[in-house]
Design a protein around this motif. Sequence first.
Motif, mmCIF file in Angstrom:
data_model
loop_
_atom_site.group_PDB
_atom_site.id
_atom_site.type_symbol
_atom_site.label_atom_id
_atom_site.label_comp_id
_atom_site.label_asym_id
_atom_site.label_seq_id
_atom_site.Cartn_x
_atom_site.Cartn_y
_atom_site.Cartn_z
ATOM 1 N N ASP A 71 5.163 6.259 -0.718
ATOM 2 C CA ASP A 71 5.397 6.527 0.445
ATOM 3 C C ASP A 71 6.594 5.893 0.717
ATOM 4 O O ASP A 71 6.509 5.010 1.749
ATOM 5 C CB ASP A 71 4.408 6.516 1.531
ATOM 6 C CG ASP A 71 4.881 7.192 2.803
ATOM 7 O OD1 ASP A 71 6.012 7.639 3.171
ATOM 8 O OD2 ASP A 71 3.732 7.276 3.848
ATOM 9 N N VAL A 72 7.964 6.032 0.439
ATOM 10 C CA VAL A 72 9.169 5.406 0.631
ATOM 11 C C VAL A 72 9.449 5.052 1.883
ATOM 12 O O VAL A 72 9.854 3.886 2.564
ATOM 13 C CB VAL A 72 10.280 5.958 -0.426
ATOM 14 C CG1 VAL A 72 11.264 4.780 -0.212
ATOM 15 C CG2 VAL A 72 9.726 5.756 -1.700
ATOM 16 N N VAL A 73 9.344 6.185 2.737
ATOM 17 C CA VAL A 73 9.631 6.369 4.167
ATOM 18 C C VAL A 73 9.119 5.363 4.988
ATOM 19 O O VAL A 73 9.709 4.495 5.754
ATOM 20 C CB VAL A 73 9.806 7.783 4.535
ATOM 21 C CG1 VAL A 73 10.193 7.831 6.025
ATOM 22 C CG2 VAL A 73 10.647 8.781 3.792
ATOM 23 N N PHE B 283 0.711 -1.120 -0.088
ATOM 24 C CA PHE B 283 -0.081 0.003 -0.141
ATOM 25 C C PHE B 283 0.907 1.314 0.121
ATOM 26 O O PHE B 283 0.624 2.330 -0.742
ATOM 27 C CB PHE B 283 -0.927 0.056 1.355
ATOM 28 C CG PHE B 283 -1.698 1.218 1.434
ATOM 29 C CD1 PHE B 283 -2.796 1.618 0.740
ATOM 30 C CD2 PHE B 283 -1.337 2.147 2.283
ATOM 31 C CE1 PHE B 283 -3.544 2.614 0.879
ATOM 32 C CE2 PHE B 283 -1.949 3.240 2.605
ATOM 33 C CZ PHE B 283 -3.263 3.584 1.688
ATOM 34 N N PHE B 284 1.870 1.217 0.937
ATOM 35 C CA PHE B 284 2.739 2.538 1.019
ATOM 36 C C PHE B 284 3.687 2.644 -0.538
ATOM 37 O O PHE B 284 3.709 3.727 -0.939
ATOM 38 C CB PHE B 284 3.915 2.184 1.940
ATOM 39 C CG PHE B 284 3.248 2.371 3.318
ATOM 40 C CD1 PHE B 284 2.297 3.463 3.573
ATOM 41 C CD2 PHE B 284 3.694 1.471 4.417
ATOM 42 C CE1 PHE B 284 1.821 3.513 4.844
ATOM 43 C CE2 PHE B 284 3.146 1.658 5.720
ATOM 44 C CZ PHE B 284 2.195 2.796 5.932
ATOM 45 N N ARG B 285 3.889 1.328 -1.114
ATOM 46 C CA ARG B 285 4.895 1.443 -2.164
ATOM 47 C C ARG B 285 3.775 2.071 -3.322
ATOM 48 O O ARG B 285 4.064 2.995 -4.019
ATOM 49 C CB ARG B 285 5.155 0.060 -2.475
ATOM 50 C CG ARG B 285 5.453 -0.238 -4.234
ATOM 51 C CD ARG B 285 6.572 0.781 -4.536
ATOM 52 N NE ARG B 285 7.777 0.267 -3.757
ATOM 53 C CZ ARG B 285 9.185 0.898 -3.820
ATOM 54 N NH1 ARG B 285 9.363 1.911 -4.533
ATOM 55 N NH2 ARG B 285 10.113 0.532 -3.085
ATOM 56 N N ALA C 137 12.222 -6.787 -4.520
ATOM 57 C CA ALA C 137 12.592 -7.064 -6.161
ATOM 58 C C ALA C 137 11.378 -6.976 -6.815
ATOM 59 O O ALA C 137 11.256 -6.263 -7.918
ATOM 60 C CB ALA C 137 13.249 -8.297 -6.012
ATOM 61 N N ALA C 138 10.132 -7.583 -6.347
ATOM 62 C CA ALA C 138 8.863 -7.536 -7.019
ATOM 63 C C ALA C 138 8.482 -5.966 -7.045
ATOM 64 O O ALA C 138 7.718 -6.048 -8.090
ATOM 65 C CB ALA C 138 7.857 -8.395 -6.339
ATOM 66 N N SER C 139 8.847 -5.188 -6.437
ATOM 67 C CA SER C 139 8.387 -3.660 -6.380
ATOM 68 C C SER C 139 9.163 -2.909 -7.398
ATOM 69 O O SER C 139 9.387 -1.729 -7.448
ATOM 70 C CB SER C 139 8.364 -3.085 -5.121
ATOM 71 O OG SER C 139 7.289 -3.962 -4.309
ATOM 72 N N ASN C 140 10.466 -3.685 -8.032
ATOM 73 C CA ASN C 140 11.277 -3.049 -8.674
ATOM 74 C C ASN C 140 12.168 -2.200 -7.933
ATOM 75 O O ASN C 140 12.925 -1.161 -8.456
ATOM 76 C CB ASN C 140 10.689 -2.079 -10.073
ATOM 77 C CG ASN C 140 10.029 -3.185 -10.917
ATOM 78 O OD1 ASN C 140 10.808 -4.149 -11.275
ATOM 79 N ND2 ASN C 140 8.840 -2.489 -11.648
#
Length: 726
Positions: free
Chosen positions: A469-471, A463-465, A502-505
């Motif tokens: 919202d990387v932090v 959800f953050f990704r 990795a799945a989120s690049n």
Amino acid sequence: MQLGAARKAIYDQPVKLMPRQFRKFRHLAGALALALALQINAQTTSKPWAERETKLANEYLSLLVQQPEYGRVLDLLWALYEKHDATKLLVENVSQQAEKSKFEAVKIVEAHLIRRSGDLKRAAQLYDDLLKAAPKNLILLKSRAEVARELSDPATAFTLIKKAAELTPADDPQAPQLWIELGGLAMASGRNAEAADAYERAAKQKPQDIDLARQVAQLLLQAGFPERAANFFSKLADQKDPQRKLDALYDLARIYEHADQFVKADKALTDGLALLHFRDGRYFDFFRRRVRLHERFGTLEDLRKTLVEAAKASPPSEQTLLDAARFFELTVEPDEQVRWLRTLVQAVPQVEDYRWQLVRTLLDHEGAAEAAKLLDERIKNDGTDLTAIVLLRCEADLRNGDANSAKERLLKLLEMQSSTDVEKQVLGFAQTRALDAVIETILRSRVERDPQKAEAVFDLAGFFRARRDVVAEDKLLHGFTESATTPEERQKRLSDASTFLAASNNLDSAIILAREAVSKPGASRGTWLHLAELLAEQGENDEAAEWIEKAWHASTTDEERVDVDERMLSILMGDTKATVKPATNGEFKLPDAFTGTGFASEDTEGTKREKLPERVLEFAQTVIASARKVDLKSKDAQATRFRGCWWAVRTSQFEDAYQLLNALEFDAVTEKKQPASLVLEQLKLDLAQEDENYALMERQLRRLSDLDAAGRVRYTLRLAELLMES
């Protein structure tokens, strides 16, 4: 037939005493089986019979003589003899016994076996001879009819089946099917009237069988006699059983509609509606069918007027109002549907279902404000409201452009009804309508309830990704990995988190976690391969190769080693990602003659091989050299040789490949053949294909078809392709 390794064993089984009139026949069956055993035993020495097969064959023969039907028992007997290449001897010896016997059953078995052997004309002659003596024998009549069909003689088949049907008692389960079969023969010859007569006779055998009546009615429709088809269901509709009567009326309406008889079809549906309560689900089935019937025949306006007039009666009845609302729903007239639903809610306020139906219709047709008002009249806001009603109210807020109110309602619902089922429903609603605050609240609460559950953590991280919202994502994953209670658990969480990133690049973060994972206790082959794959994806091939090499030494099976070496080859080839290249292993591919590849090409050279990079060849040479020099007493000797053979095949160094393959297959001291893994057998096939060794390729495809049940179809197709090409 080697019926009997020991003659005594044939009759070792205890026999129940039978009435005198059956004992002689039983003795005949046993005597025939024994006689056949003695005659065939000496003639089938090339494929000896097991004692169990002997007993089975005797039992099949005995059963056939007692009940000489052409069916399952005969097929089993034939298959048993076919296994021993003795079917010809079986037919010859039964024929010899039949010639000497006076019993009809033996002669029928002879005819059956000759028919099974494929000599249909001879079988037909034998059946005809037997029918002269026993013209009412049903087994003979049906068998001769089947042979007539196989000989393309429908007239004879029709005559015989008709006679068999007339002789079969009405209470015989086969009687209806014989008449249906007779009707099918008549239809095939264009005699539809005779077919209809036969179908009606079939239905008369079991007049209360509704399924048979339906089948016959359908056959009568196909024959072009809808009126006669309707007669069956007209009679069924007169019975007392309400369910059977409803089914009959529904089918009757379908048949009349098929025959373009609108009035009769409408009456059947109206009669069905009269038997049902208007709230019954089946009532709506009949009602919808009636609307579609009027629509098809262009009388929809007449039905509309009738229903509206009934609904306008004073006082209106619940049924007539509901019929009007249903009619306009089926004819897709939302304004009229809403109008009659409003009237229905006012007339029957105690039935809440009508209110929710009106709300749903209003929400779907730009009536959110009115829907909200109707909902507010029933919502208590004390935590006892049904979740579905609260969700409807939130939808009304959203359609009115008030997303904040919808959010507040959902959060309050979650606070007052803390159940996983409610939470699941609310999450689904919020996700489809992008209510981020509600989604985050639910996902956070799941993590708080079970912070050790990886699925909940990764759902929130995802959800953050998605919201960039990387932090928050990094903080969540860091807390998840740091909260592990043991080094092994921490290592596992690091690997899981790395895979997620990795799945989120997010390769950089994924590699950082993967490096940390391989440094922890419990790091294994899978962990190293995961890091190698990430490094290769970043273009860091040299370091990736080091981790892959480490994973190879940790592999314990040929299959695992092939997986690792495929990755190594991919990296050495210079790919940016270490994807596993599937081995051919006999994979089916259509020949060029079918695909058109290379058509009219002047290129007559042999197979063109891809030029391999220098570092691939260097690595292969190193591995092959190690395989040649390996200490035979070493525990890794076989694995090293297998690896050398694999690389020799992949780099087309065929001489080395054959030598190493020979070393793998035969013991160096005893020179005896050693057991080979399935992966080695597949590698042998790959070698044959690469080297275009067609003889070896054919042998391996046949061998693998036996060894590898899962890939049998693939190998068979490849073998067929090979045989077509040769």
